[in-house]
Design an enzyme around this catalytic site. Structure first.
Site, mmCIF file in Angstrom:
data_model
loop_
_atom_site.group_PDB
_atom_site.id
_atom_site.type_symbol
_atom_site.label_atom_id
_atom_site.label_comp_id
_atom_site.label_asym_id
_atom_site.label_seq_id
_atom_site.Cartn_x
_atom_site.Cartn_y
_atom_site.Cartn_z
ATOM 1 N N ARG A 1 3.715 8.962 -8.619
ATOM 2 C CA ARG A 1 2.489 7.759 -8.440
ATOM 3 C C ARG A 1 2.577 8.444 -6.785
ATOM 4 O O ARG A 1 3.488 8.161 -6.417
ATOM 5 C CB ARG A 1 3.561 6.651 -8.327
ATOM 6 C CG ARG A 1 1.655 5.638 -8.169
ATOM 7 C CD ARG A 1 1.952 4.215 -7.876
ATOM 8 N NE ARG A 1 3.142 4.161 -6.670
ATOM 9 C CZ ARG A 1 4.369 3.597 -5.554
ATOM 10 N NH1 ARG A 1 5.015 2.530 -7.644
ATOM 11 N NH2 ARG A 1 4.608 3.302 -5.040
ATOM 12 N N HIS B 1 1.614 1.933 -4.615
ATOM 13 C CA HIS B 1 1.967 1.200 -6.577
ATOM 14 C C HIS B 1 0.431 0.522 -5.950
ATOM 15 O O HIS B 1 -0.549 0.214 -7.322
ATOM 16 C CB HIS B 1 3.514 0.227 -6.252
ATOM 17 C CG HIS B 1 2.459 -0.852 -6.611
ATOM 18 N ND1 HIS B 1 2.646 -1.023 -8.595
ATOM 19 C CD2 HIS B 1 1.795 -1.908 -7.072
ATOM 20 C CE1 HIS B 1 2.217 -1.481 -9.102
ATOM 21 N NE2 HIS B 1 2.578 -3.019 -8.214
ATOM 22 N N TYR C 1 10.349 3.186 0.937
ATOM 23 C CA TYR C 1 11.493 2.870 -0.340
ATOM 24 C C TYR C 1 11.701 4.575 -0.944
ATOM 25 O O TYR C 1 12.129 4.640 -1.308
ATOM 26 C CB TYR C 1 11.515 2.192 -1.099
ATOM 27 C CG TYR C 1 10.171 1.825 -1.488
ATOM 28 C CD1 TYR C 1 9.353 2.863 -2.834
ATOM 29 C CD2 TYR C 1 8.864 0.562 -1.555
ATOM 30 C CE1 TYR C 1 7.918 2.872 -3.356
ATOM 31 C CE2 TYR C 1 7.984 1.296 -1.819
ATOM 32 C CZ TYR C 1 7.776 1.704 -2.872
ATOM 33 O OH TYR C 1 6.231 2.034 -3.662
#
Ligand code: TPP
Length: 370
Positions: A256, A260, A269
């Protein structure tokens, strides 16, 4: 599908060179120059739609968007393996699958704008609408497949879900049932390495595809950024399902590249080094290199694809901005297939509230049947 491959199935390397794998290459032997170009075009157009939708969200025209950036090959390759009468059960990220199924691009954003309960007509394209309840589509796909099996229909269903969803009970239940009852379903896991901020390494101690053996179905890992390899393994799984041999599991290794959703900030993160590493495995670049190597690339083709992408993106933009606001009471439509007294009363109370009627006791829930 043997499920015995030690390495992920790959037919095209990141530099565009073909891989010598006669078994899987045979599954896409019919894919000639025009189809290769079509796969490339579908990936470019869907990336363009995705970029436009992300921009629309940033400009306040959509409430939310779940980008597919980086997952074009996994989605386009698998969607091209499906027959029109197969049925797709998706999550919220399968924009490219929807496009390949024939969903009008102008139907892709209604739900995300909050202008409708749905995006497209599922029965027109045999594909469900975006599903937010992580993993539940595995059960829906299995139920539909099992019913089709009982009816003697030679179709397959496919459930798209992520690496995070593979830890959900719904997926476990679906796989157990599908294997025991030979339901013709393909479990297609896009392992994009992240479930929001949760890395896949804490999701599964084994490659996710290996879990399939425990349920009694073949499991295959495929290079999910290689559109031809994805097409090959999905064709194999769909053929297996359609011929009555039961379910299969595919783990497409992809990444990805974006957030998100537009509500997420992935820099909190994950490292730049990681995203740069995956950018070098971009699925669209790889297909372009293959086309160049095989003399299928020219400027006229590139211009045609760019023009088509811009045209589709413009249509998505105009349709989104032009969507009429729904009547507020539509909130209560489609909650149940048939009228329900509680919903009917809530609708009445809300309509009364909207008209400024002082009978607000109903809107506060007083007197509403429980
Ligand atoms: C049943 C359920 N639990 C939790 C959530 C919140 N949630 C939304 S997306 C998501 C992560 C899903 O990750 P993954 O399955 O890997 O798919 P991806 O988003 O990476 O495509 C979570 C936990 C939800 N929508 N549904």
């Amino acid at each position: 599908m043997t499920g015995k491959s030690e390495f992920p199935v790959q037919l095209v390397q990141p530099d565009g060179r073909r891989v010598l794998d006669p078994e899987h290459a045979a599954l896409v032997a019919d894919v000639g120059p025009e189809q290769l170009r079509e796969l490339y075009e579908d990936m470019v157009v869907t990336r363009r739609i995705d970029t436009e939708a992300t921009a629309l969200q940033r400009q306040g025209q959509l409430g939310l968007w779940a980008p597919l950036l980086g997952q074009e090959a996994a989605q386009v390759g698998s969607a091209h393996a499906l027959h029109p009468d197969d049925y797709v059960f998706c999550s919220y990220r399968e924009t490219a699958v929807a496009y390949c199924r024939g969903v009008p691009p102008t139907d892709l954003t209604g739900l995300w704008r909050g202008a409708a309960h749905h995006c497209w007509d599922p029965h027109a394209v045999n594909m469900t609408n975006p599903n937010i309840v992580v993993g539940s589509q595995g059960l829906h796909a299995t139920g539909y497949a099992f019913a089709a099996h009982l009816d003697g229909a030679d179709i397959a269903t496919i459930a798209y879900f992520g690496d995070g969803a593979s830890s959900q009970g719904d997926i476990a239940e679906a796989m157990g049932f599908a294997a025991s009852w030979s339901a013709p379903v393909v479990f297609f896991c896009q392992n994009n390495h992240w479930a929001i901020s949760e890395p896949v390494r804490v999701q599964s101690a084994t490659p996710i595809a290996h879990r399939a053996y425990g349920y009694g179905m073949p499991g295959e890992q495929v290079d999910g950024n290689d559109v031809l390899a994805v097409l090959a393994v999905t064709r194999q799984a769909v053929a297996r399902a359609r011929s009555g041999c039961g379910p299969s599991f595919i783990e497409a290794l992809t990444y990805r590249m974006g957030p998100h959703t537009t509500a997420d900030d992935p820099t909190r993160y994950r490292s730049t080094a990681e995203t740069e590493q995956w950018a070098r495995r971009d699925p669209i670049d790889r297909m372009r290199k293959l086309l160049e190597r095989e003399d299928l690339w020219d400027e006229a083709f590139a211009r045609r694809v760019a023009a088509r992408s811009d045209e589709v993106a413009q249509a998505v933009r105009s349709a989104t901005i032009g969507m009429p606001d729904p009547a507020p009471t539509e909130l209560f439509d489609h909650v149940y297939a048939t009228p329900h007294p509680l919903i009917t009363e809530q609708r009445r109370a809300y309509a009364e509230y909207l008209t400024g009627d002082p009978g607000l006791s109903s809107a506060r829930g007083e007197g509403v049947p429980q």
